[in-house]
Scaffold this active site. Structure first.
Site, short mmCIF file in Angstrom:
data_model
loop_
_atom_site.label_atom_id
_atom_site.label_comp_id
_atom_site.label_asym_id
_atom_site.label_seq_id
_atom_site.Cartn_x
_atom_site.Cartn_y
_atom_site.Cartn_z
N ASP A 468 -5.18 4.25 44.82
CA ASP A 468 -4.23 4.82 43.63
C ASP A 468 -5.25 4.98 42.44
O ASP A 468 -6.39 4.49 42.12
CB ASP A 468 -3.19 3.73 43.25
CG ASP A 468 -2.09 4.26 42.27
OD1 ASP A 468 -1.94 5.37 42.08
OD2 ASP A 468 -1.61 3.33 41.52
N PHE A 633 6.68 19.44 28.44
CA PHE A 633 5.48 19.82 29.16
C PHE A 633 6.23 19.63 30.60
O PHE A 633 6.82 19.11 31.19
CB PHE A 633 4.58 18.61 29.17
CG PHE A 633 3.32 18.58 30.01
CD1 PHE A 633 2.17 19.25 29.36
CD2 PHE A 633 3.39 18.30 31.34
CE1 PHE A 633 1.08 19.34 30.18
CE2 PHE A 633 2.21 18.67 32.10
CZ PHE A 633 0.91 19.09 31.34
N LYS A 657 0.86 22.14 21.90
CA LYS A 657 -0.22 21.43 22.49
C LYS A 657 -0.46 21.56 23.93
O LYS A 657 0.65 21.52 24.26
CB LYS A 657 -0.71 20.02 21.90
CG LYS A 657 0.13 19.12 22.59
CD LYS A 657 0.05 17.79 22.02
CE LYS A 657 0.94 16.88 22.88
NZ LYS A 657 1.17 15.40 22.15
N THR A 687 -8.70 16.27 27.29
CA THR A 687 -8.85 17.09 26.13
C THR A 687 -7.11 17.72 25.95
O THR A 687 -6.60 18.11 27.09
CB THR A 687 -9.73 18.12 26.15
OG1 THR A 687 -9.38 18.80 27.41
CG2 THR A 687 -11.00 17.50 26.26
N THR A 766 -2.65 9.94 43.75
CA THR A 766 -1.94 9.62 42.44
C THR A 766 -0.80 10.45 42.44
O THR A 766 -0.73 11.60 42.56
CB THR A 766 -3.04 9.67 41.27
OG1 THR A 766 -2.12 9.37 40.15
CG2 THR A 766 -3.52 11.12 41.37
N GLY A 767 0.22 9.91 41.75
CA GLY A 767 1.15 10.71 41.35
C GLY A 767 1.13 11.33 40.13
O GLY A 767 2.18 12.20 39.61
N LYS A 854 1.65 9.43 50.25
CA LYS A 854 0.56 8.74 50.29
C LYS A 854 0.42 8.03 51.60
O LYS A 854 -0.61 7.95 52.40
CB LYS A 854 0.62 7.83 49.26
CG LYS A 854 0.63 8.02 47.90
CD LYS A 854 0.46 7.05 46.87
CE LYS A 854 0.17 7.44 45.31
NZ LYS A 854 0.07 6.52 44.41
N ASN A 877 5.10 1.90 44.29
CA ASN A 877 5.02 3.34 44.79
C ASN A 877 3.61 3.35 45.80
O ASN A 877 3.50 4.10 46.66
CB ASN A 877 4.78 4.21 43.86
CG ASN A 877 3.51 4.14 42.98
OD1 ASN A 877 3.08 3.12 42.65
ND2 ASN A 877 2.81 5.11 42.69
#
Length: 1136
Positions: A468, A633, A657, A687, A766-767, A854, A877
């Site tokens: 993970d 986002f 952004k 970034t 990874t989630g 996973k 998880n």
């Protein structure tokens, strides 16, 4: 997820296929010409034919529906069969399948999952029965425990064989010794196993009981009642307090928070430690009082239970209003089970319970893990059994099949039964327990716990390590590191300069602070001509910091004010916002790091609700901004935006952004952004590009009307909304570039390098977002700096997957980054091809992975490579992945202990894995391999002596050694020296850590193979033959002398062979050798019925025994010395 992937019907027209491919490639890049897609496609098409993937379909074929693809070849083969054959085979097949299906249905009765209508507070209105809301992690119940444990033991050939042999001693004609010589070892093994399983099962039962008996407040017509978690039903209205676990999947109806939203912690569901903002259904949040939930007639329509934890579709309908109120429900209106309420008190209606909750559906049942070494020994045991039967048949054949030969055959089978030693399992199980104790006592890896004591050898055979990211490789602590304004860059050591700029307000800021609305026009004019005028560094710093402080989804939370009530959090007075009590919460830890940084330089976010936010300047002034629009986002847009109005100047500004790939085309032309983004990425920083655009009132009103219209449209809503927002994202002013570091766990880089040098391939599952995962893969050196990274483009159907896999095939020695959605599509159509290509990569990163995906990747690697996999994780998880892998390692971290409790091994830090594998994995495997083969040798040598004895005495089925001699031989005379092999080590721990390349040899399994086993068989036959023939040659008048000479020489040979096998002496090994010899010499006085005591004390006895032992052992010592000199093992050069 899989059932959301569109399947395309078969199209005969090639034009349709061509159109589809052309559309796919036109979407690949903006601004492409009309002819370009088709020509690009032709090039792709030719190259796809050139190096077509193995087992892939033709170009026309990949448009086919999945079912057509699978049934076409079957249909052709079926057509070839003759009529009679088809009738017989088809009828038999139909009968078998119908019987099997009927049996499966009877046993499992798996209910079909359906969408449901849930009436608020009326569980009795549910149309069908739903599962109980109880958690059950137990493997057995009170009736299946004994049968289940016995099955797990006797499914091994070794144990089943011992059981049959022991039972045969109840038949008088077959009895050849005392019952206890067979039943005592078997009973001991079973008793230990049953006790161990019973303790584990009882602990699981206690943990489940604790969770199921937690009390919750249930809202009824008569008021609140307390109800156990296991008694909650679909339709119940449940009240969950702050810091309480949510007991089942619910739709969020009301909250005590004034804003109508709350935060929840989802670390036990998706592994992310940041808090998620959830919004209550507006219709029920607006009701005056809690009891009014029963005065309205309303229901929730929810989709059928699914695995996907990131999506939900449903509707809320209130029938008793005119007209009826309909609200669409999405993921932000849900509260999934096993998440924790982080702010306020929430009321929800239960929609899924028990097995149908997202958390349970994403958790796989724990399997009983069996080590590779155990499976290999099981194979060798079968080979020994074949040898045993063959030897018995040869003896009966040489005997001439006289009399009841089948009885003689069975007696020979029992006489030679020591070929398969009954003490093998006992020794190995005790050895495993010893390895576990050594691991837990190792001071170099403190806090390590062995939870599954049956597979320590697996740690020495691993080829794939699935890890993970959040909390495992990283600490999940973000730190602001860099601010770049184009001409000037600020790092950790120059942040005080930014504070200086903020303390000295520039002229622009002072004019705004006047708060005069008349001054709102000149700044706007100045704004339009801004690019032409070169701004001072101070004003640019001011604008950049203000943009970072405003463009986010962070909310300040004041812990100490929770008891006073929600009002205090939103008070305007300055003194209410005491800095000591403030914590920030957001959907991403990067966001929090940015806002904490603006606070550290002087601009502090003091309050926020759904409509406004307040900032405090270094001078102590409070600036209030009205939030007009929020654009959150998404993984598609890779950016977020906010439109705010400054209350003091009425200026409207659009701040945005996002990732550099998304923002580079939006901001005005510049010559530094791309280069600086590359520099920061190489430092391992995450970034974000920050930009702004000033809007006039007219521009904003025009945008708002178009945006509202797009949000109400039914068809292509997302596309229309995106198009309206994009109309604003033009020629934005680039303010700054920020760099945030996600701190890695201690010594992650050297540990990953160590594992890579050991030949272990590391996959990161990874989630998290693709950009974050890629960034951590680089900063942790999971992907080395010289390696290319191939980012697998998003695919939604077979055609796109086919083309993308072909494009990936042309890349060599590059790391693969793939998202969960694309992975799902590829696994559905091209599982074998994807596995084959991914396994050739030096590193693989899978982002946006659900817990089930996973686990599926772990099973995929086991199935396609046949190699051993290890999963490492720290959150709830990761449990499915840990349980699916051959070996699971849990890390106790910030995300709770769920992973460490479910794992086979629990460590406190990721860096401890290096020593756990290199040192303890190596030792466990090498020791068990030596111990297993030596115990087999001990059985083979005595069986060889029995065979020689029987063949000399006219093939009589009479035992050579009886009663206590046999029991003593396997226990007190040889047990301690043989078991002391668990202390042996071929290389020192320091050497194993310094040269991880030594680990590669272990994965080849050379320490225990048919080759090494054959060597031990030959040694046993040679020594057994020498001992028996030597004793027969040297015995004088009485048979009892043969027994004494051969048995004593046998014991001495075994002790010398242990000494020959040992590579590094330990003082306990010497004690064991001396103790065993002492026990044998002392017991000679009591063995009158077997030995002639007068003869034993003579010199004749001593020289005869010494001579035989010398002949049996000396050649082996010479051979070992020559092998060491002529063909030394790989590690000898390192240790010399």
């Amino acid at each position: 997820m899989a059932d959301q992937i569109p399947l395309y019907p078969v199209r005969s027209a090639a034009a349709a296929a061509h159109r589809k491919r052309a559309a796919y490639y036109s979407a690949a890049g903006p601004g492409s010409g009309a002819e370009w897609p088709s020509s690009r496609y032709q090039l792709e098409d030719e190259s796809a034919h050139l190096d077509e993937m193995p087992l892939m379909m033709s170009e026309e074929g990949f448009e086919n529906d999945e079912s057509d693809y699978h049934t076409l070849p079957r249909a052709r083969t079926a057509r070839r069969r003759s009529g009679l054959e088809r009738f017989v085979c088809g009828g038999w097949k139909l009968l078998c399948t119908s019987c099997c299906d009927w049996l499966v249905n009877i046993c499992q009765r798996k209910r079909e999952l359906k969408a449901r209508t849930v009436w608020l507070g009326c569980p009795e209105k549910c149309e069908e029965k739903h599962p109980r809301n109880s958690i059950k992690n137990q493997k057995y119940n009170i009736f299946t425990f004994i049968p289940g444990v016995l099955y797990e033991q006797f499914k091994f050939f070794l144990n089943l064989y011992f059981l049959v042999v022991s039972c045969s001693q109840f038949v008088p004609a077959l009895k050849i010794g005392y019952l206890y010589t067979y039943w005592a070892p078997l009973g001991f093994v079973l008793a230990v196993t049953i006790m161990r399983e019973a303790i584990d099962e009882f602990r699981r039962f206690q943990r489940d009981k604790e969770v199921n008996s937690q009390l919750y407040s249930k809202l009824t017509v008569r008021g609140k009642v307390q109800v156990k978690s296991s008694d909650i039903q679909v339709g119940d209205l449940i009240i969950v307090e702050k810091n309480q676990r949510i007991p089942s999947d619910m739709v969020f109806l009301r909250t005590s928070e004034k804003a109508g939203s709350c935060f929840i912690r989802t670390d036990q569901l998706d592994g992310e430690t940041d808090w998620k903002l959830k919004v209550a259904v507006s219709c029920t949040q607006r009701l005056p009082a809690l009891g009014d939930l029963f005065s309205i007639s309303a229901y929730v329509y929810a989709q059928k239970p699914q695995l996907d934890i990131h999506s939900f579709e449903g509707t809320f309908t209130r029938e008793d209003s005119d007209p009826p109120i309909h609200e669409s429900l999405s993921i932000e209106n849900t509260l999934w089970a096993n998440t924790i309420v982080a702010s306020g008190t929430v009321i929800g209606v239960v929609i899924y319970t028990g097995k149908e909750t997202r958390s349970v559906m994403n958790t796989s049942n724990p399997k009983n893990k069996v080590g590779l070494l155990d499976l290999e020994l099981n194979q060798l045991t079968k080979a020994l059994f074949v040898a045993l039967v063959a030897l018995s048949v040869v003896m009966v054949t040489l005997q001439g099949f006289v009399g009841p030969w089948y009885r003689s055959l069975f007696r020979f089978l029992l006489l030679f039964s020591y070929i398969i030693p009954i003490s093998l399992r006992v020794n190995l199980d005790m050895g495993k327990a010893a390895y576990g104790w050594m691991i837990m006592k190792d001071e170099s890896i403190p806090g390590t716990v062995v939870r599954t004591s049956t597979i320590p050898e697996e740690l020495g055979r691993l080829v794939y390590l699935l890890t993970d990211k959040t909390g495992t490789l990283t600490q999940n602590e973000m730190v602001f590191k860099r601010l770049h304004l184009g001409t000037v860059s600020y790092g950790a050591d120059t942040m005080d300069e930014i504070q200086g700029h903020l303390r000295n307000p520039c002229p622009q800021m002072q004019s705004q602070a006047g708060g005069n609305n008349a001054s709102s026009t000149p700044p706007r004019k100045a704004q339009s001509s801004a690019p032409k005028v070169r701004k001072s560094v101070s004003s640019r710093v001011h604008e950049a910091v203000k943009a970072i402080a405003l463009c986010h989804n962070v909310s300040p939370v004041y812990e100490s004010r929770a008891g006073v009530g929600g009002e205090a959090e939103y008070a305007e007075a300055d003194q209410d916002f005491s800095d000591g009590n403030r914590t920030y919460q957001a959907a991403s830890p990067d966001e929090v790091a940015l806002v904490q940084w603006t606070e550290s330089v002087g601009l502090t976010l003091v309050s926020r609700d759904l409509g406004s936010m307040q900032l405090r300047t270094p001078s102590g002034q409070i600036q209030t901004y009205c939030i007009l629009q929020m654009f959150p986002f998404t993984s598609e847009s890779k950016r977020m935006g906010v439109i705010v109005r400054d209350e003091s100047t009425a200026e409207i500004t659009f701040y945005m952004k996002g990732a550099d790939v998304a923002m580079s085309s939006i901001v005005q032309y510049n010559d530094w952004l791309e280069e600086e983004c590359g520099n920061m990425a190489r430092e391992g920083l995450r970034t974000l590009v920050v930009a702004k655009r000033a809007l006039t009132e007219e521009q904003y009103q025009d945008f708002e009307s178009r945006y509202s219209q797009a949000k109400l449209s039914i068809h292509d809503r997302a596309l229309k909304v995106a198009a309206v927002v994009e109309s604003l994202e033009r020629q934005m002013e680039l303010l700054c570039l920020t760099g945030v570091e996600d701190r890695l766990q201690a010594d992650v880089r050297p540990t990953l390098e160590l594992l890579r040098n050991a030949g272990i391939k590391i996959w990161m599952l990874t989630g998290d977002k693709l950009e974050t995962a890629t960034c951590i893969a680089k900063s942790s050196h999971l992907v080395s700096r010289t390696q290319d990274i191939h980012i697998f483009r998003p695919v939604t159907n077979r055609g796109e997957a086919h083309l993308e896999l072909n494009a990936f095939r042309r890349k060599h020695d590059c790391a693969l980054v793939i998202s969960g959605d694309s992975l799902e599509v590829c696994l559905k159509y091209y599982e074998h091809e994807l596995a084959e290509l991914a396994c050739q990569c030096p590193a693989v990163v899978c982002c946006r992975c659900s817990p089930t995906q996973k686990a599926r990747i772990a099973k995929l690697l086991q199935h396609h490579t046949g190699k051993r996999t290890c999963a490492v994780g720290d959150g709830g998880n990761d449990v499915s992945m840990i349980q699916a892998a051959d070996c699971g390692i849990g890390i106790e971290g910030k995300e709770g202990r769920q992973a460490s409790l479910a794992a086979d091994f629990s460590v406190t830090q990721f860096r401890h894995i290096g020593r756990l594998l290199m040192v303890h994995g190596r030792s466990s495997y090498k020791r068990s391999a030596a111990l297993g083969q030596f115990v087999m040798h001990r059985g083979l040598i005595i069986s060889t002596m029995q065979a020689v004895f029987s063949s000399v005495f006219y093939f009589a089925s009479v035992p050579l050694y009886q009663g206590f001699l046999m029991v003593g031989y396997a226990t007190i005379y040889t047990m301690f020296p043989v078991f002391s092999l668990v202390l042996d080590q071929d290389v020192k721990p320091e050497t194993a850590m310094l040269y991880p390349e030594l680990y590669k040899d272990l994965t080849k399994g050379r320490s225990l193979s048919f080759k090494t086993f054959l060597v031990w068989v030959l040694i046993s036959i040679y020594q057994g033959g020498i001992l028996m023939y030597g004793a027969l040659l040297l015995f004088e008048s009485e048979f009892v002398h043969v027994l004494a000479i051969s048995f004593t020489a046998l014991i001495l040979t075994e002790l010398l062979m242990v000494a020959l096998t040992i590579r590094t002496w330990h003082w306990l090994m010497a004690v064991a050798e001396v103790l065993s010899l002492g026990c044998y010499v002392a017991s000679l006085a009591f063995l009158n019925e077997y030995f002639d005591v007068a003869f034993i004390t003579t010199v004749t006895f001593v020289w005869k025994v010494s001579a035989i032992t010398m002949v049996s052992c000396l050649p082996l010592y010479v051979l070992k010395y020559l092998k060491r000199k002529l063909s030394p093992p790989s590690y000898t050069k390192l240790t010399s």
